[in-house]
Enzyme design. Structure first.
Site, PDB file in Angstrom:
ATOM      1  N   GLY A 115      -8.335   5.276   2.211  1.00 21.73           N
ATOM      2  CA  GLY A 115      -8.707   5.400   3.448  1.00 21.73           C
ATOM      3  C   GLY A 115      -9.174   3.707   3.850  1.00 21.73           C
ATOM      4  O   GLY A 115      -8.804   2.960   2.978  1.00 21.73           O
ATOM      5  N   ASP A 116      -9.894   3.376   4.901  1.00 21.78           N
ATOM      6  CA  ASP A 116     -10.251   1.966   5.241  1.00 21.78           C
ATOM      7  C   ASP A 116     -11.322   1.542   3.997  1.00 21.78           C
ATOM      8  O   ASP A 116     -11.360   0.368   3.802  1.00 21.78           O
ATOM      9  CB  ASP A 116     -10.664   1.948   6.705  1.00 21.78           C
ATOM     10  CG  ASP A 116     -11.981   2.724   6.874  1.00 21.78           C
ATOM     11  OD1 ASP A 116     -12.269   3.912   6.208  1.00 21.78           O
ATOM     12  OD2 ASP A 116     -12.883   2.286   7.674  1.00 21.78           O
ATOM     13  N   GLY A 117     -12.053   2.294   3.598  1.00 23.34           N
ATOM     14  CA  GLY A 117     -13.026   1.868   2.618  1.00 23.34           C
ATOM     15  C   GLY A 117     -12.061   1.416   1.239  1.00 23.34           C
ATOM     16  O   GLY A 117     -12.325   0.225   1.026  1.00 23.34           O
ATOM     17  N   ASP A 163      -7.694  12.566   8.668  1.00 23.99           N
ATOM     18  CA  ASP A 163      -8.355  12.169   9.993  1.00 23.99           C
ATOM     19  C   ASP A 163      -7.400  11.585  10.843  1.00 23.99           C
ATOM     20  O   ASP A 163      -7.712  11.366  12.021  1.00 23.99           O
ATOM     21  CB  ASP A 163      -9.490  11.048   9.918  1.00 23.99           C
ATOM     22  CG  ASP A 163     -10.756  12.065   9.269  1.00 23.99           C
ATOM     23  OD1 ASP A 163     -10.589  13.175   9.051  1.00 23.99           O
ATOM     24  OD2 ASP A 163     -11.735  11.346   8.894  1.00 23.99           O
ATOM     25  N   MET A 572      21.969  23.684   8.927  1.00 25.88           N
ATOM     26  CA  MET A 572      22.410  23.589  10.277  1.00 25.88           C
ATOM     27  C   MET A 572      22.366  22.226  10.732  1.00 25.88           C
ATOM     28  O   MET A 572      22.048  21.151   9.990  1.00 25.88           O
ATOM     29  CB  MET A 572      21.723  24.204  11.064  1.00 25.88           C
ATOM     30  CG  MET A 572      21.667  26.143  10.959  1.00 25.88           C
ATOM     31  SD  MET A 572      20.752  26.807  12.322  1.00 25.88           S
ATOM     32  CE  MET A 572      21.718  28.386  12.125  1.00 25.88           C
TER      33      MET A 572
HETATM   34  P1  ADP Z   1     -11.804   5.947   1.926  1.00 29.49           P
HETATM   35  O1  ADP Z   1     -10.937   4.921   1.391  1.00 29.49           O
HETATM   36  O2  ADP Z   1     -11.094   7.162   2.038  1.00 29.49           O
HETATM   37  O3  ADP Z   1     -12.409   5.418   3.219  1.00 29.49           O
HETATM   38  P2  ADP Z   1     -14.341   5.226   0.671  1.00 29.49           P
HETATM   39  O4  ADP Z   1     -14.944   4.537   1.750  1.00 29.49           O
HETATM   40  O5  ADP Z   1     -15.268   6.138  -0.305  1.00 29.49           O
HETATM   41  O6  ADP Z   1     -13.064   6.008   0.949  1.00 29.49           O
HETATM   42  O7  ADP Z   1     -13.909   4.284  -0.495  1.00 29.49           O
HETATM   43  C1  ADP Z   1     -13.046   4.589  -1.658  1.00 29.49           C
HETATM   44  C2  ADP Z   1     -13.472   3.699  -2.721  1.00 29.49           C
HETATM   45  O8  ADP Z   1     -13.063   2.261  -2.454  1.00 29.49           O
HETATM   46  C3  ADP Z   1     -15.201   3.517  -2.972  1.00 29.49           C
HETATM   47  O9  ADP Z   1     -15.531   4.252  -3.989  1.00 29.49           O
HETATM   48  C4  ADP Z   1     -14.948   2.031  -3.768  1.00 29.49           C
HETATM   49  O10 ADP Z   1     -14.700   2.284  -5.199  1.00 29.49           O
HETATM   50  C5  ADP Z   1     -13.885   1.359  -2.923  1.00 29.49           C
HETATM   51  N1  ADP Z   1     -14.325   0.361  -1.802  1.00 29.49           N
HETATM   52  C6  ADP Z   1     -14.521   0.970  -0.680  1.00 29.49           C
HETATM   53  N2  ADP Z   1     -15.097  -0.013   0.000  1.00 29.49           N
HETATM   54  C7  ADP Z   1     -15.275  -1.050  -1.046  1.00 29.49           C
HETATM   55  C8  ADP Z   1     -15.871  -2.504  -0.879  1.00 29.49           C
HETATM   56  N3  ADP Z   1     -16.423  -2.984   0.287  1.00 29.49           N
HETATM   57  N4  ADP Z   1     -15.876  -3.151  -1.889  1.00 29.49           N
HETATM   58  C9  ADP Z   1     -15.260  -2.748  -3.069  1.00 29.49           C
HETATM   59  N5  ADP Z   1     -14.744  -1.649  -3.275  1.00 29.49           N
HETATM   60  C10 ADP Z   1     -14.922  -0.565  -2.278  1.00 29.49           C
END
Ligand code: ADP
Length: 759
Positions: A115-117, A163, A572
């Site tokens: 995801g964006d995180g 999502d 088909m």
């Molecule tokens: P998603 O990728 O689904 O949005 P998360 O936001 O929990 O989920 O991010 C997943 C993982 O990505 C985190 O547990 C972390 O290891 C890494 N991560 C997220 N944001 C950062 C950041 N700003 N700096 C470094 N690693 C990050």
């Protein structure tokens, strides 16, 4: 073909793949697509287990993978390489360890699916990479020469998130499968709710994104939806209850309200499912139940779309990363309008994060704008369809009469289209008519009015309640059809169907000079599992058929688990290879036979050689998919016999003709949403024509992700008439993807090839 290492070859690229954050169905297809494409292009590939944590820990968390390590995973939900929310990776110290673990293995190319995180963590890691390597060299953990050999980390991101919340791509990996889970649940709830005349409140995932809630409300034929980006104005409880009451009065036996988990009012106060239930119980005195779908939405088998699209995305990400140089801009790879779209990674993440920011400062117009035009359009369409009509006409104004007709072969989603047409037409003040039994029904005067309540429950059922016939009107029928249109006072015609429907509408349009009754606005909406209609890249019904194919092939494959077997499966599609190619991509076929490519004796000899050598090397299963008209001479039966005979006891061969199961079944969520979207546009076109006194005949369709209209006059020029398929077929571009993920590279230790070559 060289089988010894070439001493002059460039060092082999090393690439790693990981999944991170929340899991999503289709991640396995993306991993498989990326791993196999990278191998196909001559790279060495590593899987990183448990997300970023595996990279921080190193050791067994980073393993080299081969072709077969990612076999037999397309049908599995979750992610085979694990995912994790790594605290360590959030710290620079963790990222330093991760960089050491990669560079010590010679890895400087990385694909992350998350995801964006996860993607912002990836971007940070890439920015820090030169500094991290300098520190590792300074502290003596790695040689300076090793640091110099890997001056940059080259990356690509794929968005895995149920999502569908990433701005800049149409669908994130997992969103379509989640919609399947939700819509299945809504269909089940609707039948029990209708039996007891109950109300249900269903909470679906989506903390900042109303996509799943809105699309499942449309696909499930629900009554009310609450999403974070579009909070209802004050007093919404009164309006919701009034709508539910009017719905009951108009014939509904159930009421279903969908609440996104992040739903809130305009002041930012959460709206919970329990609050909605209490409101309905207190104000309407109705027995109301809450269902919170929770993690069911992440689980289960990936849908056909999540398999083929994720395979394509994995393939594109591997090409992108292997072609990258230290100077390249990092991208998120997504799909927009059936094309691969690359968005600069941080731009995509920042724009995605602007949506929750806009919601939290109460700027809902901006939140909706960021979600894109079709999201806003569908919010409006949902409101118009779910609210029972209030008279839309001025006093003294007579309603116009719009007839709906189906023709061609059956396609799941026709009922959804008819329901949408009736409800949206009534909303615009028209009287809606249904023609029973296609063009012959029209000829025989089988035209009757359809009310708002008549189409209740049609969203989810397969088949065609109005009846359907394949026949195209003959010259002798035209007079009777003209009389019937006049007798029923039809002012406009909406034709929903396949090629015969288009031909029938075209014939009426051609004959309009001779028959005044044909001088009315006509719009054709594509509905055919063959996906062979002009003016649209996708037709209603194809996604359902693909899901049926994928399910059937999963079972067929499972049936052979104890044997060495080759399957030849026939799909088909008439002369259009869409179902064969996309079904092959989604179900992991080794070979796809299309009429568009033809089959030659040389091809078959190559196939036999490939089969023999791969079974000699330990293969247990080989799947070939053949379009029903791929070749007149080399039939499915012939292919099966040939492969059997030439296999010389290495394996046995079975054939399966999937047949009509592809046309049956309840429409998939995608087909329901597509039907609603196309019909909404068609009803708008007819309404404009009626208001302006026009009498255009048009075809609506989805082109590069947008709904657009094509004049009937262009219909024939868009078609390859001999084979009844469009001249331009976008999906043929996916043929190299099938090859890249199904043909293992020869056992040669050569340098990386140019990514576009050899595919
Ligand atoms: P998603 O990728 O689904 O949005 P998360 O936001 O929990 O989920 O991010 C997943 C993982 O990505 C985190 O547990 C972390 O290891 C890494 N991560 C997220 N944001 C950062 C950041 N700003 N700096 C470094 N690693 C990050």
């Amino acid at each position: 073909m060289p089988t010894v290492p070439d001493p002059d070859a460039a060092p082999t690229s090393r690439i790693a793949v990981l999944t991170s954050g929340g899991d999503a169905q289709g991640m396995n297809a993306a991993v498989r697509g990326a791993v196999r494409t990278a191998l196909h292009l001559g790279a060495e590939v590593f899987a990183i287990y448990e997300g970023y944590q595996g990279m921080v820990d190193g050791g067994d968390g980073i393993r080299q993978v081969g072709w077969d390590d990612v076999g037999n995973v397309l049908h599995r939900g979750g992610t085979m390489i694990g995912t994790y929310r790594s605290k360590d990776f959030r710290e620079r110290a963790g990222r330093l360890r991760a960089a050491a673990n990669l560079v010590e293995r010679g890895i400087d190319r990385l694909i992350v699916i998350g995801g964006d995180g996860s993607l912002s963590g990836l971007d940070l890691f890439r920015q820090e990479w030169p500094g991290l390597l300098a520190e590792l060299a300074d502290t003596g953990r790695i040689d300076q020469a090793l640091a110099d050999a890997h001056p940059a980390l080259m990356i690509a991101g794929l968005v895995g998130s149920i999502d569908n919340d990433l701005v800049g791509t149409d669908m994130t990996i997992g969103a379509d499968s989640a919609l399947h889970r939700i819509v299945d649940a809504i269909d089940a709830i609707a039948s029990t709710a209708a039996s007891h005349q109950r109300s249900f409140v269903v909470e679906v995932m989506g903390r900042h994104c109303g996509y799943l809630a809105l699309m499942s409300a449309i696909a499930g034929g629900c009554d009310y939806v609450l999403i974070p980006e579009h909070p209802p104005a004050d007093g919404w409880e009164d309006r919701m209850c009034a709508e539910l009451r009017r719905g009951r009065a108009a014939g509904r036996r159930d009421s279903i309200v969908i609440v996104a988990e992040g739903a809130q009012d305009r002041e930012g106060r959460p709206i919970t499912a329990a609050y909605v239930r209490d409101t309905i119980e207190q104000r309407l005195d109705e027995d109301t139940r809450v269902t919170i779908l929770g993690h069911v939405q992440r689980g289960g088998r990936p849908s056909a779309f999540d398999r083929w699209a994720s395979t394509w995305l994995g393939h594109a990400a591997a090409e992108e990363v292997l072609a990258a140089t230290p100077e390249s801009v990092a991208h998120v790879v997504g799909i927009r309008g059936n094309r691969i779209a690359k968005v600069p990674l941080m731009q995509a993440v920042e724009r995605t994060r602007e949506v929750p920011a806009a919601i939290s400062r109460g700027d809902y117009a901006e939140a909706m704008r960021l979600r894109g035009g079709s999201f806003t359009e569908m919010t409006q369409v949902f409101a118009e369809m779910s609210e029972p009509p209030v008279p839309a006409l001025a006093e003294g104004e007579a309603p116009r009469r719009v007839a709906i007709l189906h023709a061609g072969g059956l396609a799941p989603g026709m009922n959804t289209a008819a329901r949408a047409a009736v409800r949206l037409g009534i909303d615009r003040g028209h009287t809606m008519l249904g023609v029973r039994g296609g063009f012959p029904g029209l000829r025989d005067g089988q035209v009757e009015e359809l009310t708002w309540g008549d189409v209740e429950g049609w969203t989810s059922i397969g088949g065609a309640e109005l009846g359907i016939r394949r026949s195209v009107p003959d010259i002798e029928d035209l007079y009777a059809i003209g009389r019937s249109l006049e007798a029923s006072r039809v002012d406009a015609l909406l034709v929903v169907g396949g090629w015969n429907a288009y031909q029938g509408a075209h014939r009426l349009w051609e004959e309009r000079d001779r028959y005044p009754a044909f001088r009315i606005p006509v719009v054709c909406v594509p509905a055919s599992i063959d996906n062979n209609l002009p003016g649209s890249e996708l037709a209603i019904g194809t996604d359902t058929a693909l899901n049926a194919i994928v399910e059937a092939v999963d079972r067929i494959k499972q049936s052979a688990s104890a044997r060495r077997r080759c399957f030849v499966v026939e799909t088909m599609g008439r002369y259009c290879g869409y179902l064969a190619l996309m079904g092959g991509l989604a179900s992991g076929a080794e070979r796809v036979y299309l009429h568009e490519e033809g089959i030659t004796l040389d091809d078959l000899q190559d196939d036999v050689r490939r089969l023999r050598s791969s079974f000699d090397a330990g293969r247990r299963l080989y799947l070939a998919i053949r379009n029903e008209r791929a070749s007149e001479q080399y039939t499915t039966d012939f292919l099966a016999r040939l492969l059997d005979q030439e296999g010389q006891e290495r394996y046995d061969v079975r054939q399966a003709v999937l047949g009509h199961l592809q046309q049956g079944g309840d429409p998939s969520p995608f087909d329901r949403v597509l039907a609603t979207r196309l019909v909404a546009h068609a009803v708008d076109l007819l309404t404009e024509q009626l208001a302006a006194g026009g009498r255009e005949a048009q075809l609506v369709g989805l082109v590069a992700g947008r709904v657009q209209a094509t004049p009937m006059a262009r219909m024939l020029e868009l078609m390859d008439m001999a084979h009844r398929r469009p001249r331009d077929q976008w999906w043929l571009d996916l043929r190299p993807v099938v090859r890249a993920v199904s043909e293992p590279p020869p056992p040669v230790l050569a340098g990386p090839r140019a990514p576009s070559a050899g595919l």
